[in-house]
Enzyme design. Structure first.
Site, short mmCIF file in Angstrom:
data_model
loop_
_atom_site.label_atom_id
_atom_site.label_comp_id
_atom_site.label_asym_id
_atom_site.label_seq_id
_atom_site.Cartn_x
_atom_site.Cartn_y
_atom_site.Cartn_z
N ASP A 69 0.88 -1.16 0.00
CA ASP A 69 0.00 0.00 0.00
C ASP A 69 0.92 1.21 0.00
O ASP A 69 1.86 1.29 0.80
CB ASP A 69 -0.95 0.04 1.20
CG ASP A 69 -2.13 0.97 0.89
OD1 ASP A 69 -2.82 0.76 -0.12
OD2 ASP A 69 -2.36 1.93 1.65
N PHE A 150 5.11 5.70 -13.19
CA PHE A 150 3.65 5.74 -13.29
C PHE A 150 3.13 6.73 -12.26
O PHE A 150 3.90 7.37 -11.52
CB PHE A 150 3.07 4.33 -13.06
CG PHE A 150 3.21 3.80 -11.67
CD1 PHE A 150 2.16 3.91 -10.75
CD2 PHE A 150 4.39 3.21 -11.24
CE1 PHE A 150 2.30 3.43 -9.45
CE2 PHE A 150 4.53 2.73 -9.94
CZ PHE A 150 3.48 2.85 -9.05
P1 ITT Z 1 -3.57 -2.21 -5.34
O1 ITT Z 1 -4.36 -1.69 -4.17
O2 ITT Z 1 -4.29 -3.27 -6.11
O3 ITT Z 1 -2.20 -2.65 -4.94
P2 ITT Z 1 -3.55 0.58 -6.17
O4 ITT Z 1 -3.05 1.31 -7.38
O5 ITT Z 1 -4.94 0.89 -5.70
O6 ITT Z 1 -3.37 -1.01 -6.40
P3 ITT Z 1 -2.56 1.76 -3.73
O7 ITT Z 1 -3.88 1.72 -3.05
O8 ITT Z 1 -1.35 1.38 -2.94
O9 ITT Z 1 -2.54 0.81 -5.01
O10 ITT Z 1 -2.37 3.23 -4.33
C1 ITT Z 1 -1.15 3.59 -4.84
C2 ITT Z 1 -1.27 4.92 -5.58
O11 ITT Z 1 -0.27 5.81 -5.06
C3 ITT Z 1 -0.96 4.75 -7.04
O12 ITT Z 1 -2.13 4.52 -7.79
C4 ITT Z 1 -0.29 6.06 -7.39
O13 ITT Z 1 -1.28 7.03 -7.62
C5 ITT Z 1 0.45 6.42 -6.09
N1 ITT Z 1 1.81 5.84 -6.11
C6 ITT Z 1 2.29 4.85 -5.33
N2 ITT Z 1 3.56 4.56 -5.63
C7 ITT Z 1 3.89 5.38 -6.64
C8 ITT Z 1 5.06 5.53 -7.41
O14 ITT Z 1 6.11 4.76 -7.23
N3 ITT Z 1 5.05 6.47 -8.35
C9 ITT Z 1 3.98 7.23 -8.57
N4 ITT Z 1 2.83 7.14 -7.92
C10 ITT Z 1 2.78 6.21 -6.95
#
Ligand code: ITT
Length: 215
Positions: A69, A150
């Site tokens: 997360d 991303f």
């Molecule tokens: P899962 O819950 O299925 O793992 P998700 O995309 O919903 O997928 P999260 O709830 O952890 O995952 O939300 C992560 C968000 O935070 C992601 O969609 C990006 O908007 C941001 N994020 C996280 N890590 C990042 C990174 O390395 N670079 C850019 N944005 C990031």
């Protein structure tokens, strides 16, 4: 080798995690090999949500599950978007929509300090749970730049590199990123678990030998 399911539906995160865990003694199985499961992320913290994802996916698959997360924490926005990073501009928001909303909220802000946070949780079917965290500090730029990575990467500027995260190569990003830090720590935990498991196998076979009436 220990089979572990990636408890994430985000293909960009899977790509990075696979790269970071290369060489780790685990066979990583994607969620797509199981019937679909939707985990509602309704906990108030990164670790709460990561723990919930890992637990529910492990219960669903019967295998150890590894969740991530993560999100962006912006000082001038009192920590937003935080745990809501993926749905900042709405439930099905695209990365570009979230970035646009962020830049709008940051208009005229002088304090542009931010951090990416990642909490990785490994849940074992026996109920053991392991957590590892990572953090990367930077500033929110005024406009997007770069095609790599991303999410918010095009507006996350690293002063030391004089580049946004999206202007770095995958390897360069993983070397400094929140996810890189958390999952390198997790790789260490998995290595220890793997050697613990191989130890217990030796102990069991040792015990079996002692009970062997032929000896
Ligand atoms: P899962 O819950 O299925 O793992 P998700 O995309 O919903 O997928 P999260 O709830 O952890 O995952 O939300 C992560 C968000 O935070 C992601 O969609 C990006 O908007 C941001 N994020 C996280 N890590 C990042 C990174 O390395 N670079 C850019 N944005 C990031």
């Amino acid at each position: 080798m220990m089979k572990i399911v990636y408890a994430t539906g985000n293909a960009d995160k899977v790509r990075e995690i696979k790269e970071i865990l290369k060489g780790c003694p685990a066979e990583l199985v994607p969620m797509s090999e199981f019937p679909p499961l939707e985990v509602v992320e309704d906990r108030g913290t990164f670790s709460g949500n990561a723990g919930k994802k890992a637990y529910e996916v492990s219960a669903h698959t019967g295998l150890p599950a590894l969740a991530d997360d993560s999100g962006l924490v912006v000082e001038a926005l009192d920590g937003a978007p935080g745990i809501y990073s993926s749905r900042y501009a709405g439930d099905k928001a695209a990365y570009a929509d979230n970035v646009r909303k962020l830049l709008f909220k940051m208009r005229g802000k002088r304090n542009r300090k931010a951090a990416f946070v990642c909490v990785s949780v490994l849940y074992l079917p026996g109920g053991e749970i392991f957590t590892a965290r990572g953090k990367l500090e930077g500033v929110i730029s005024k406009e997007p730049s770069g095609e790599g990575g991303f999410g918010y990467d095009p507006v996350f500027y690293i002063a030391k590199k004089r580049k946004t995260l999206a202007e770095l190569g995958d390897e360069e990003k993983n070397a400094i990123s929140h996810r890189g830090e958390a999952f390198r720590k997790m790789a260490e935990i998995i290595r220890k678990l793997a050697s613990r498991d191989s130890l217990s196998v030796t102990e069991e076979s040792g015990a079996a030998r002692q009970e062997d009436p032929a000896q």
